[in-house]
Design a protein around this motif. Structure first.
Motif, mmCIF file in Angstrom:
data_model
loop_
_atom_site.group_PDB
_atom_site.id
_atom_site.type_symbol
_atom_site.label_atom_id
_atom_site.label_comp_id
_atom_site.label_asym_id
_atom_site.label_seq_id
_atom_site.Cartn_x
_atom_site.Cartn_y
_atom_site.Cartn_z
ATOM 1 N N ARG A 248 63.625 13.317 8.440
ATOM 2 C CA ARG A 248 64.193 14.648 8.259
ATOM 3 C C ARG A 248 63.464 15.661 9.139
ATOM 4 N NH1 ARG A 248 67.400 17.006 3.889
ATOM 5 N NH2 ARG A 248 66.449 18.955 4.549
ATOM 6 N N ALA B 172 69.014 30.903 13.260
ATOM 7 C CA ALA B 172 67.646 30.962 12.766
ATOM 8 C C ALA B 172 67.580 30.883 11.253
ATOM 9 C CB ALA B 172 66.969 32.240 13.245
ATOM 10 N N GLY B 173 68.699 30.710 10.612
ATOM 11 C CA GLY B 173 68.692 30.618 9.160
ATOM 12 C C GLY B 173 68.166 31.873 8.514
ATOM 13 N N THR C 10 74.631 22.825 14.905
ATOM 14 C CA THR C 10 75.954 22.444 15.367
ATOM 15 C C THR C 10 76.082 22.786 16.843
ATOM 16 O OG1 THR C 10 76.798 24.601 14.784
ATOM 17 C CG2 THR C 10 76.953 22.888 13.114
ATOM 18 N N ALA D 94 75.903 33.373 7.266
ATOM 19 C CA ALA D 94 74.812 32.445 6.984
ATOM 20 C C ALA D 94 75.070 31.114 7.669
ATOM 21 C CB ALA D 94 74.674 32.248 5.484
ATOM 22 N N GLY E 45 65.591 30.771 -2.864
ATOM 23 C CA GLY E 45 65.278 29.848 -1.748
ATOM 24 C C GLY E 45 63.808 29.663 -1.569
ATOM 25 N N GLY F 150 60.649 30.491 4.432
ATOM 26 C CA GLY F 150 60.572 29.065 4.761
ATOM 27 C C GLY F 150 59.307 28.500 4.249
ATOM 28 N N ARG G 254 77.927 17.902 15.548
ATOM 29 C CA ARG G 254 76.605 18.148 16.125
ATOM 30 C C ARG G 254 76.194 16.965 16.984
ATOM 31 N NH1 ARG G 254 73.523 19.411 10.945
ATOM 32 N NH2 ARG G 254 75.569 19.815 10.110
ATOM 33 N N GLY H 1 77.516 21.778 9.270
ATOM 34 C CA GLY H 1 76.159 22.233 9.522
ATOM 35 C C GLY H 1 75.678 23.415 8.723
ATOM 36 N N PHE H 2 75.745 23.373 7.458
ATOM 37 C CA PHE H 2 75.105 24.414 6.680
ATOM 38 C C PHE H 2 73.634 24.080 6.617
ATOM 39 C CE2 PHE H 2 76.302 27.874 3.727
ATOM 40 C CZ PHE H 2 75.025 28.228 3.360
ATOM 41 N N ARG H 3 72.857 24.938 7.188
ATOM 42 C CA ARG H 3 71.440 24.621 7.274
ATOM 43 C C ARG H 3 70.756 25.088 6.004
ATOM 44 N NH1 ARG H 3 67.496 26.858 12.003
ATOM 45 N NH2 ARG H 3 65.589 25.813 11.360
ATOM 46 N N SER H 4 70.094 24.204 5.346
ATOM 47 C CA SER H 4 69.455 24.607 4.104
ATOM 48 C C SER H 4 68.327 25.555 4.411
ATOM 49 C CB SER H 4 68.930 23.380 3.378
ATOM 50 O OG SER H 4 67.866 22.836 4.119
ATOM 51 N N GLY H 5 68.239 26.581 3.616
ATOM 52 C CA GLY H 5 67.318 27.652 3.988
ATOM 53 C C GLY H 5 65.913 27.461 3.483
ATOM 54 N N GLY H 6 65.762 26.798 2.406
ATOM 55 C CA GLY H 6 64.450 26.789 1.764
ATOM 56 C C GLY H 6 63.488 25.836 2.421
ATOM 57 N N ASN H 7 62.615 25.307 1.649
ATOM 58 C CA ASN H 7 61.665 24.397 2.246
ATOM 59 C C ASN H 7 62.150 22.961 2.171
ATOM 60 O OD1 ASN H 7 61.402 24.335 -0.451
ATOM 61 N ND2 ASN H 7 59.179 24.302 -0.503
ATOM 62 N N GLY H 8 63.452 22.840 1.966
ATOM 63 C CA GLY H 8 64.163 21.589 2.149
ATOM 64 C C GLY H 8 63.397 20.364 1.709
ATOM 65 N N GLY H 9 63.297 19.429 2.627
ATOM 66 C CA GLY H 9 62.680 18.163 2.274
ATOM 67 C C GLY H 9 61.175 18.194 2.371
ATOM 68 N N ARG H 10 60.654 19.364 2.609
ATOM 69 C CA ARG H 10 59.208 19.450 2.772
ATOM 70 C C ARG H 10 58.495 19.111 1.463
ATOM 71 N NH1 ARG H 10 57.765 24.915 5.421
ATOM 72 N NH2 ARG H 10 59.279 24.219 6.929
ATOM 73 N N GLN H 11 57.346 18.560 1.602
ATOM 74 C CA GLN H 11 56.604 18.158 0.396
ATOM 75 C C GLN H 11 55.975 19.366 -0.260
ATOM 76 O OE1 GLN H 11 56.724 14.768 -0.440
ATOM 77 N NE2 GLN H 11 58.244 15.066 1.122
ATOM 78 N N PHE I 272 61.603 28.014 11.835
ATOM 79 C CA PHE I 272 60.695 28.355 10.743
ATOM 80 C C PHE I 272 60.409 27.181 9.815
ATOM 81 C CE2 PHE I 272 64.905 28.855 9.191
ATOM 82 C CZ PHE I 272 64.864 28.604 7.841
ATOM 83 N N ASP J 257 62.611 18.616 8.638
ATOM 84 C CA ASP J 257 61.634 19.502 7.995
ATOM 85 C C ASP J 257 60.649 18.724 7.127
ATOM 86 O OD1 ASP J 257 63.425 18.799 6.142
ATOM 87 O OD2 ASP J 257 63.972 20.819 5.498
ATOM 88 N N TYR J 258 60.505 17.429 7.413
ATOM 89 C CA TYR J 258 59.526 16.642 6.679
ATOM 90 C C TYR J 258 58.165 16.745 7.360
ATOM 91 C CZ TYR J 258 57.046 12.520 4.996
ATOM 92 O OH TYR J 258 56.101 11.679 4.490
ATOM 93 N N HIS K 188 72.348 32.920 -2.375
ATOM 94 C CA HIS K 188 72.080 32.307 -3.658
ATOM 95 C C HIS K 188 72.971 32.948 -4.704
ATOM 96 C CE1 HIS K 188 69.463 29.804 -6.120
ATOM 97 N NE2 HIS K 188 69.659 30.704 -7.066
ATOM 98 N N GLY L 191 60.865 32.430 13.377
ATOM 99 C CA GLY L 191 61.979 32.306 14.306
ATOM 100 C C GLY L 191 62.951 31.208 13.897
ATOM 101 N N ALA L 192 63.586 30.660 14.896
ATOM 102 C CA ALA L 192 64.619 29.673 14.624
ATOM 103 C C ALA L 192 64.033 28.368 14.103
ATOM 104 C CB ALA L 192 65.423 29.410 15.904
#
Lengths: 150, 169, 567, 667, 305
Positions: free
Chosen positions: C153, A56-57, C225, A51, B164, B169, C489, A140-150, B99, C155-156, A62, B96-97
């Motif tokens: 961010r 591409a995450g 990274t 992971a 998640g 995504g 990175r 660099g663990f890329r958060s998978g979910g919708n992160g900071g998205r509103q 998403f 993904d904002y 979980h 894709g990458a």
């Protein structure tokens, strides 16, 4: 002009018909081809290295409860780079030769794996056994979910 | 009766409108490759068309960028029924990458209903042909949901993962 | 001040003479890079000095948010001094409160888009810009939100600023608009041209691009990274993916201060040339398709297909090979495959010759390409056009020669130049390059040394180092600029695809042509919008009636997929 | 005597109507309706005369007034040729008047009352021209007609373009009249009489004894009538005058007035010029002039973006077809009366057809002008849905003028072209002319597809509130469009009248129509008993209907759903106006090839000496100075009078006096 | 009903059905041929039928509510079918008594006109460009067709299509007819909408031009009309200009004619396969040259050669 055109047509005819019989006959990819990922549930111990390196995450991790870590491979967006295969310490992940992955249902493009984890005696949360990949975990663990998205 | 004949003829004469919704060109090139001599999708009556009015299949490649989403919607409106939507490539299948990046809404099914998914980055021409053959009913599906544990299928069918948020995504 | 070579000293002297005390600092962070820190007020004079008094060629401008480093915003104009194999970086620190800088577009027309881009991306206003419309941001993007600032961010998704109509040019009097795109059969990718026509004659055009933006640069310098970056770079473009990943890796290698082993550099050369072969053959087919010549499409793709099989055999994938990593390669080419490369390329070469013969004698092809889509040398130089379009206009630039990378210093390439300036010249240049590529592969496989394919990277990579790398893609020269950051990175990653400058030349090329010629003229550049538009954030454009927000789209999707819905 | 009474009563009705509408000028609408009523009522006795004429084959001549000193007598004679043109005049006249009722109110509010009196006088003068068989009185009516039509053309006094166009029209037609007067005087010197019959004999003598002056006379007559007919280069007035006239008047100009030029030519060639080799030569001249004007006129029309100007140029072009038919007929008259009859019938038929479709087109353009205020087709678009009746009639008329089977334009063009080809087998020149004719009919098609595409199809403006015109304006168009179809599907009926009209005036016996155009289904061309050409519209229509039903059956067989969608422009939406293809954009490369054919041809030839160019620039040295002079004179006259109408009336008197004066001076 | 009328009706039906039903087959053969030149397998011969059938079942999208827009495609096909009854196919044209060569030229133009009107009615800017191009191409090509037919007429001394064929069968080839047949063959390329003259449709430039907004059955009808038109024009070419060998027996003559038509269309398809598309002004210039060829044929005919 017409004659030169006819000559062109003749040049084209020289190659003959080259159409491959696929899909009525199988057509194997080259041996190095990276196809659909397969996961061996018996080998995976849930370290999460895959992971971590996946560009591409694809691989979501979980921890559902104290004993179970769920690895979900959303391989519909897999980029077939093969990094997970490279880093898996147990060779649990393998890039197969399979390319015939078309489907009509998106849920076919998911692999879900539940791994039994040992819980930490002190905090009670599960943790992956220490591996040589710890170094990579730092970054660099890329958060998978919708992160900071509103 | 003619109605039934027409329905029968539909899968044998699929005209494809190719919509790039922000792809890197890899899938697009492979899509064209499928029409070229070695793979020759015209064997199955498949043609690329220039106008969505003529299309039976909207072939989406690439993640749906925010800019292109409304155009993609209009595109689908412009295609006469019956129609199929095929997502080609990992980007169109799941984003894709990129998403979750701010420029991308996700895979094609985030914006329009998708009938067939052809994953791959990019899918080999054979994989696309396989997808076509699947749509034509020539072959059977080879991938199934690999739930390596006991979870309900419905949950995945809803496209929602408990793990998640939205599963892709 | 640490300046090593003569040329560097000369440039420094020249610049010092022109802007005097405004030249704050000169350093040479890499042997091929000369960095001038200058006062923002002198940027125009400095740029003028470079383009008018030296043979320097404008590359790209990078806007960096260096506020976390207490330097405000950095605007870095990159130039290339081909004859000396030097990159020149004009680095201006813009105050974080008073975010403005003089535009250099009036002096360097090729900087047009780049300056609009940093305005949109980090919010530094280029003053005196001739066309100060928004370029990359959507029209409903809220004011004051700049996606490439460090505090944004990746993904904002900012909320819509309302129903703002785009600023598009109105057609000249007496003409009407023929829209091309965003979905158009010969634009393989979404892009929107408004052609202003009288009848079929083009009297002007407007371009509304940036439909293809996937926020790659932002992802690259925030979510990725060093380890993942090459894979992302590879997906900038599906056709020349290896070029971008190589370029990205090379830039990182330069910044880190390592070099890939010799074998890796040779393999990179081979793969790059293989990519050029399949790309040029692909282009030939697509160009033929654009003018309706399906047979040539079919035949050139038939010739190309074995090359694709070959790349799959070498790399495990037909495209986006996934071979590059920082410091070298992930996989080797075994000996048996080296022999196979030769074997596969033989029939390619033979059939290519037949095709070339047929094309050269084809009057209809000549009728469609000769004298069409002319890009004069002067204009090409001004816009800083690169690659085959530039070489077809008589400009002898080629990154393989100008800034040798990979193994091109040992296996030198020949620059293929034509003087015709039209589409036909571009065809000939590419045909010549195909032959040249075949020769290069043969030479590289013959001279390929043994040894390791990857150099190990030291544990920690220091932040703040820059690396600039160029790679000659089939479409022209790709530029990657990397500034290293902490946390494993990059701090800033800037990509300039070859189509970026080339596309800016289109309005000049289509002026006075007919609608029929526009697709082939655009096609003759072999445009690649996905490369070009990687950074721009473009939201749903608001046309007259419909605005789909993401939520609306999702809702519609749910309605549609519900039973009893439309489908 | 009865026909004189009928004619008299209709003329009286016209004049009475003129007075009444003048008296009731305060109420424009009432004024218009009064004109309609009087014109319609006046048409009834005219129809009676026409019916009687065709039944009996001609009415006896009646002399009403005798000027023995001049050798002139006001002789009234209605032969089938006159009757033929009377029918056209009546149909177009009535319909145009009906059309004008609402049109004039909307567009020319305050001056409407001055329109109808002049219009009704114009009608009576037309009747006069058509039934008079004495050249002197013919000229008087001709002059009256010219003057009234001039007043109608320059109706919009405020507009300078209309004034300029009117002046040009005035000068040119008067120059033409002068030519005719001169020609008539030369003949008169020999015959001593202005009567048609006497003039014919005298001209015959003249051609035998003094061929040069004989041909000069013919030339002068041809010049005079061809100018009125709009044959290039003398028809140069036409594209200027038509667009500025009120649309009903444009329809009349094109549908009737111009046709009287053809009437004159027919009179001259059928009645005056003896059948001989010289007639054959004149046939070639007329055919060449016709092909020249159809070529130049139609190609010039293709370049236009002003709808009415475009149609005016097409009038020149279509008159070219008529002249081609006329020419080929005259060419054959001596040797092959069968082919001659076919050519002349084609010409006559085309005259009638042209009156139908061109009037319809002008009324259509007028309707569009009425609703949108726009003649510039670049600014129009998508009116088809908002003005369906206008659009449908204009489409039918466009197809007719373009010669699309089975509409009427095709039938007459087919007759003319087939005759040309058949004649061409022995005289290759006519082959070439026929090929040009065929090509130009395609250009006409292109031109009207442009009109339809730019005005009625395509995208409408956003927020356009255009709607259909009132029924008084729609009805005339629909009637004319229906006539286009009827004449096209049943050409036999009308050709019978054309044959009768010709048989009445021709000096050689024409073969009976059954031998020329046999066949129960339609027209079968027969030359010396062998069938060589076929056009059976009814069979084709039936076939088209059957196969159309088959095709539509196929279309609906699967019962596919219909859905209305916006136009696909690549995924983005555009304002309707911006993505519209303007009229000026059509066929640009093609137009490029013919650019300069009209009227900039004089600028294109570099070897032209400047003086010659200047000499050819008629506008500059002929029209404009003359116009200025006349204008100054008129202004001088106008100063002595207070009201404008009086000036016009004075002009009429002055014009007539000038003519009379010239005549008297030469006695 | 008399025997004659019945045979006319029968022949009409045969011609119409030939044009209607064989046109897709011929197109299928041509597609296969194109595939062979492309070095690929190609679609089955029946593909064109499948395409039409599928299109008939598809939704009919309309951008304009007008009746013209709804009916014009059916009328286009109908006019081509009427054209088929005016053209000899194995024997004299069944409706020869209703239309001569001039009528043929004009009815052929009608189908183009209706297609163009459909295009304009669709409101699409591309359709306008395409329609405008189609008209220009028509302006360039139709004179060639006209002149070649007139060559036949001048030679035979009649405008009746059937009589021209009879004359040519009896009198054998003349220089004028041979030259004219070459010109008509070159014109056929554009009439059939094949490369390098598929300029109005130009998928890659204007998305199919006049067809851009058409879907479903109406698209099928227009496509069908185009195929039928190319078949009918090929018949016109082979029957008027290559009428031999003629046995006088209808079935044999028809079979021969079908074979000749196939040959002609194969030539057309080969030219189609090896050419890029020209620009419209280049095509017009080309046909201006061809027009001179046809005019020279006419000159030969006038002097009796």
């Amino acid at each position: 002009m017409l004659l030169s055109k006819l000559r062109e047509a003749l040049i084209c005819l020289k190659a003959g018909r080259v159409t491959l019989p696929y899909p009525s006959a199988p057509h194997d990819p080259s041996p190095r081809f990276r196809g659909k990922i397969t996961v061996d549930p018996d080998r995976c111990f849930g370290c999460g290295g895959c992971a971590n390196v996946c560009p591409a995450g694809v691989i979501l991790i979980h921890d559902t409860d104290q004993h179970t870590r769920v690895l979900e491979f959303q391989w519909r967006r897999c980029t077939y780079c093969g990094r997970c295969e490279e880093v898996c310490p147990e060779q649990a992940i393998h890039m197969s030769q399979q390319f015939e992955t078309a489907t009509d249902r998106p849920e076919d493009l998911v692999i879900r794996l539940e791994v039994f984890m040992g819980p930490c005696q002190r905090c009670g949360r599960c943790f992956p056994p220490p591996t040589p990949l710890d170094r990579m975990m730092v970054s660099g663990f890329r958060s998978g979910g919708n992160g900071g998205r509103q | 009766m003619l109605k039934r004949l027409c329905a029968k003829a539909f899968p044998k004469a699929l005209w494809v409108y190719h919509a790039n919704t922000g792809a890197c060109n890899g899938c697009d090139i492979e899509v064209i490759d499928v029409l070229t001599p070695y793979y020759d999708a015209e064997r199955f009556g498949i043609r690329l068309v220039g106008s969505p009015r003529h299309a039976d299949v909207v072939l989406v490649s690439g993640p749906v960028t925010r800019q292109v989403a409304s155009a993609l919607h209009r595109l689908l409106d412009a295609v006469p029924e019956p129609k199929l939507v095929v997502a080609v490539g990992s980007c169109a299948c799941g984003g894709g990458a990129w998403f979750d990046s701010y420029g991308v809404l996700g895979g094609a099914d985030q914006v329009i209903p998708v009938d067939y998914y052809v994953p791959g980055c990019p899918p080999r021409p054979e994989a696309i042909l396989y997808g076509i053959a699947l749509a034509l009913g020539l072959v059977s599906k080879q991938v199934v949901c690999e739930r390596l544990s006991q979870e309900s299928l419905e949950e995945l069918a809803q496209g929602v993962s408990r793990y998640g948020g939205v599963s892709d995504g | 001040m640490s300046v090593e070579s003569d040329a560097a000293a000369q440039i420094t002297q020249l610049l010092g003479g022109r802007i005097g005390a405004s030249l704050l600092l000169v350093e040479q962070p890499q042997p091929d890079t000369l960095r001038f820190e200058i006062d923002p007020g002198a940027v125009r004079a400095a740029a003028k000095a470079l383009v008018q008094d030296t043979p320097a060629r404008y590359l790209i401008t990078v806007g960096i948010d260096e506020r976390p480093l207490d330097r405000g915003f950095a605007i870095v104009h990159l130039f290339s001094l081909d004859s000396e194999h030097l990159f020149l970086a004009l680095d201006c620190a813009v105050d974080s409160e008073n975010t403005r800088i003089d535009a250099i577009t009036p002096i360097v027309p090729g900087a047009n888009w780049a300056e609009r881009e940093f305005r949109d991306a980090i919010g530094v206003e280029p003053e005196g810009h001739p066309d100060p419309r928004r370029l990359m941001l959507p029209d409903d993007w809220p004011e004051g939100v700049y996606p490439l600032r460090r505090d944004f961010r990746y993904d904002y998704h900012p909320p819509s600023a309302g129903n703002v109509r785009p600023v598009l040019r109105e057609p000249p009097k007496g003409s009407s608009v023929i829209p091309m795109g965003p979905f158009f059969p010969t634009l393989e990718e979404p892009a929107h041209w408004r052609l202003f026509v009288e009848g079929e004659k083009i009297v002007g055009c407007d371009y509304r691009g940036f439909y293809n933006h996937r926020a790659i640069e932002k992802l690259g310098d925030s979510a990725m990274t060093y380890d993942k970056l090459p894979f992302l770079a590879e997906r900038i473009c599906g056709i020349c993916g290896f070029i971008h990943s190589t370029c990205c890796c090379q830039a990182l290698e330069k910044a880190i201060g390592i070099q890939a082993p010799a074998r890796a550099r040779y393999i990179r050369t081979i793969m790059l040339e293989l990519e050029r072969i399949h790309s040029h053959l692909l282009w030939l087919g697509i160009a033929a398709h654009i003018v309706g010549f399906e047979t040539l499409l079919m035949q050139s793709w038939r010739i190309r297909e074995p090359v694709m099989w070959l790349t799959e055999e070498i790399s495990g994938n037909r495209k986006t090979y996934g071979m590059n990593c920082v410091g070298g390669l992930r996989r080797d080419i075994p000996a048996d495959l080296t022999a196979k490369i030769q074997e596969v390329l033989l029939p390619v070469e033979r059939e290519l010759r037949a095709v070339r013969q047929a094309i050269v004698g084809d009057t209809t092809i000549l009728a469609r390409t000769k004298g069409v889509g002319v890009l004069t040398r002067q204009w090409a130089e001004q816009i800083a056009v690169v690659g085959p379009p530039a070489r077809a206009s008589g400009i002898a630039i080629d990154a393989r020669v100008d800034h040798p990378y990979a193994a091109y210093d040992e296996v030198p390439a020949r620059i293929c130049v034509q003087e015709g300036s039209d589409i036909w010249a571009r065809v000939v240049v590419r045909m010549d390059e195909l032959e040249e590529s075949l020769r290069l592969i043969r030479a590289a496989t013959a001279a390929m040394p043994g040894g390791p394919i990857r150099t190990e990277i030291a544990e920690e990579i220091p932040p703040g180092r820059i690396g600039i790398s160029v790679v000659e893609a089939p479409r022209g020269e790709a530029v990657h600029f990397v500034m290293t950051g902490g946390d494993n990175r990059p701090y800033r990653w800037r990509v300039r695809a070859p189509t970026y400058p080339n596309l800016q030349a289109v309005p000049a090329m289509v002026q006075g042509e007919t609608v029929a010629d526009v697709p082939i003229t655009v096609g003759s550049l072999d445009p690649c919008f996905s490369c070009t538009e990687r950074v721009e954030a473009v939201d749903i454009r608001n046309a007259k009636t419909r605005v789909y927000s993401r939520e609306e789209l999702l809702r519609m999707w749910q309605e549609k997929s519900a039973p009893g819905g439309e489908r | 005597m009865s026909h004189v009474f009928l004619l008299g009563s209709s003329v009286a009705l016209f004049l009475l109507g003129a007075l009444t509408s003048f008296a009731l000028a305060r109420n424009p609408r009432l004024c218009g309706w009064i004109a309609v009523v009087f014109v319609t009522v006046a048409a009834v006795p005219l129809c009676g005369v026409v019916g009687e004429t065709f039944r009996t084959g001609g009415q006896p001549e009646v002399i009403l007034l005798h000027l023995s000193s001049l050798g002139a007598s006001w002789a009234i004679a209605v032969d089938p040729l006159s009757a033929f043109f009377l029918v056209i005049a009546v149909v177009v006249g009535v319909l145009s008047t009906v059309f004008s009722v609402d049109y004039m109110i909307r567009l020319e509010k305050d001056s409407v009352a001055k329109f109808y009196p002049v219009l009704l006088v114009f009608f009576s003068s037309i009747v006069g021209v058509l039934v008079t068989s004495d050249f002197l009185f013919f000229l008087v009516f001709w002059e009256l007609m010219t003057l009234t039509s001039f007043l109608l053309v320059t109706f919009e006094r405020e507009s300078s373009t209309s004034q300029r166009a009117g002046r040009k029209y005035f000068i040119v037609t008067h120059a033409a009249t002068l030519c005719m007067v001169a020609g008539a005087l030369i003949v008169w010197q020999i015959s001593g009489s202005f009567h048609f019959a006497a003039m014919r004999d005298a001209l015959g003598t003249l051609l035998d004894t003094q061929p040069v002056s004989g041909h000069l006379v013919i030339f002068l007559f041809v010049l005079g009538f061809a100018t009125k007919a709009g044959v290039l280069p003398m028809g140069d007035w036409l594209p200027d005058a038509h667009p500025v006239a009120p649309s009903g008047m444009s329809a009349l100009l094109s549908g009737v007035l111009v046709k009287l030029g053809i009437y004159g030519l027919l009179r001259v060639f059928c009645s005056f010029v003896p059948v001989s080799a010289s007639l054959q030569a004149w046939g070639v001249v007329v055919a060449l002039a016709g092909v020249g004007s159809l070529f130049i006129g139609t190609l010039a029309a293709l370049m236009q973006t002003d709808s009415k100007r475009l149609m005016a140029f097409h009038t020149i072009g279509q008159i070219g077809y008529v002249c081609l038919g006329l020419g080929v007929g005259l060419y054959c008259l001596a040797d092959n009366p069968a082919l001659a009859a076919l050519g002349l019938m084609g010409a006559l038929f085309h005259v009638a057809n042209h009156a139908c479709f061109k009037a319809c087109l002008f009324l259509g353009a007028g309707s569009v002008l009425y609703r949108t205020g726009e003649r510039d087709m670049n600014k129009l678009g998508g009116l088809g849905t908002s003005m369906p009746l206008t659009a449908a009639s204009s489409t039918i008329a466009s197809m007719s003028i373009a010669g699309v089977p089975p509409f009427n334009g095709f039938a007459s063009k087919w007759l003319i072209l087939a005759t040309c080809l058949l004649v061409g087998m022995s005289a290759p020149l006519f082959l070439a002319l026929a090929i040009v004719g065929l090509f130009i009919s395609l250009v006409t098609l292109a031109s009207f597809l442009k009109v339809l595409g730019a005005v009625f199809l395509g995208q409408a403006d956003e927020n356009s509130d255009v709607r259909e015109v009132p029924w008084t304006m729609a009805l005339p168009q629909v009637v004319l469009a229906a006539l286009c179809i009827l004449l096209g599907v049943f050409p036999q009926v009308f050709l019978w009248f054309a044959h009768a009209a010709l048989a009445g005036v021709s000096q050689v016996g024409l073969p009976p129509i059954d031998l020329l155009l046999g066949g129960s289904w339609g027209l079968t061309l027969a030359v010396s008993g062998i069938q060589v050409g076929f056009w059976a519209p009814s069979a084709i229509v039936v076939a088209l209907f059957l196969s159309g039903s088959l095709a539509y059956g196929i279309q609906r067989a699967a019962g596919a759903r219909v859905r209305h969608v916006p136009v696909w422009t690549g995924g983005e939406e555009h304002a309707a106006g911006t993505v519209r293809y303007p009229a000026s954009s059509f066929y640009l490369p093609f137009k490029e090839a013919f650019r300069g054919i009209y009227p900039t041809v004089r600028l294109r030839v570099p070897a032209f000496p400047a003086s010659l160019r200047k000499a050819l620039d008629l506008d500059r040295w002929l029209y404009m100075p003359l116009a200025r002079t006349v204008e100054q004179a008129a202004r001088g006259l106008g100063r002595t009078h207070l009201g404008i109408p009086q000036v016009y009336l004075l002009w009429i008197v002055v014009g007539a006096m000038v003519v009379m004066g010239i005549l008297l001076l030469t006695v | 009903m008399s025997n004659g009328a019945l045979s006319v009706l029968g022949l009409c039906a045969v011609n119409v059905l030939l044009a209607l039903l064989l046109a897709p087959l011929y197109e299928g053969i041509l597609r296969k041929l194109r595939a062979v030149i492309h070095s690929r397998q190609g679609p089955p011969l029946t593909q064109s039928y499948l395409d039409l059938l599928k299109l008939l079942g598809k939704e009919d999208l309309r951008t304009s509510p007008g009746a013209l827009y709804a009916f014009a495609p059916a009328l286009t096909l109908a006019s081509v079918l009427v054209l088929a009854t005016l053209v000899p196919m194995g024997t004299a044209p069944p409706l020869g008594f209703a239309g001569d060569i001039i009528v043929i030229v004009y009815v052929a133009a009608v189908s183009a006109v209706l297609a163009i009107l459909t295009a304009f009615a669709s409101q699409s800017p591309y359709a306008f460009v395409g329609g405008s191009r189609e008209m220009m191409l028509l302006l360039a090509v139709e004179p060639v067709v006209v002149v070649t037919l007139i060559v036949g007429a001048v030679n035979a001394g009649t405008l009746a299509t059937g009589d021209i064929v009879t004359w040519h069968t009896a009198n054998g080839p003349t220089i004028s007819m041979v030259v004219a047949s070459v010109a008509l063959f070159l014109a056929l390329q554009a009439q059939a909408g094949k490369l390098p003259f598929d300029i109005p449709e130009a998928d890659q430039e204007i998305m199919g031009g006049p067809l851009v907004e058409l879907s479903g059955a109406r698209l099928a009808l227009l496509r069908w009309a185009l195929w039928a038109k190319q078949l009918v024009f090929a018949f016109l070419l082979v029957e008027i200009f290559v009428p031999w060998p003629s046995t006088g027996t209808y079935y044999i003559d028809l079979t021969l004619a079908l074979a000749k038509v196939l040959l002609v269309l194969i030539l057309v398809a080969v030219v189609d396969a090896v050419n890029p598309r020209l620009r419209v002004e280049q095509a017009m210039r080309y046909y201006a040259r061809v027009a001179f060829v046809s005019l020279s044929a006419l000159a030969f005919a006038v002097i009796g050669m």
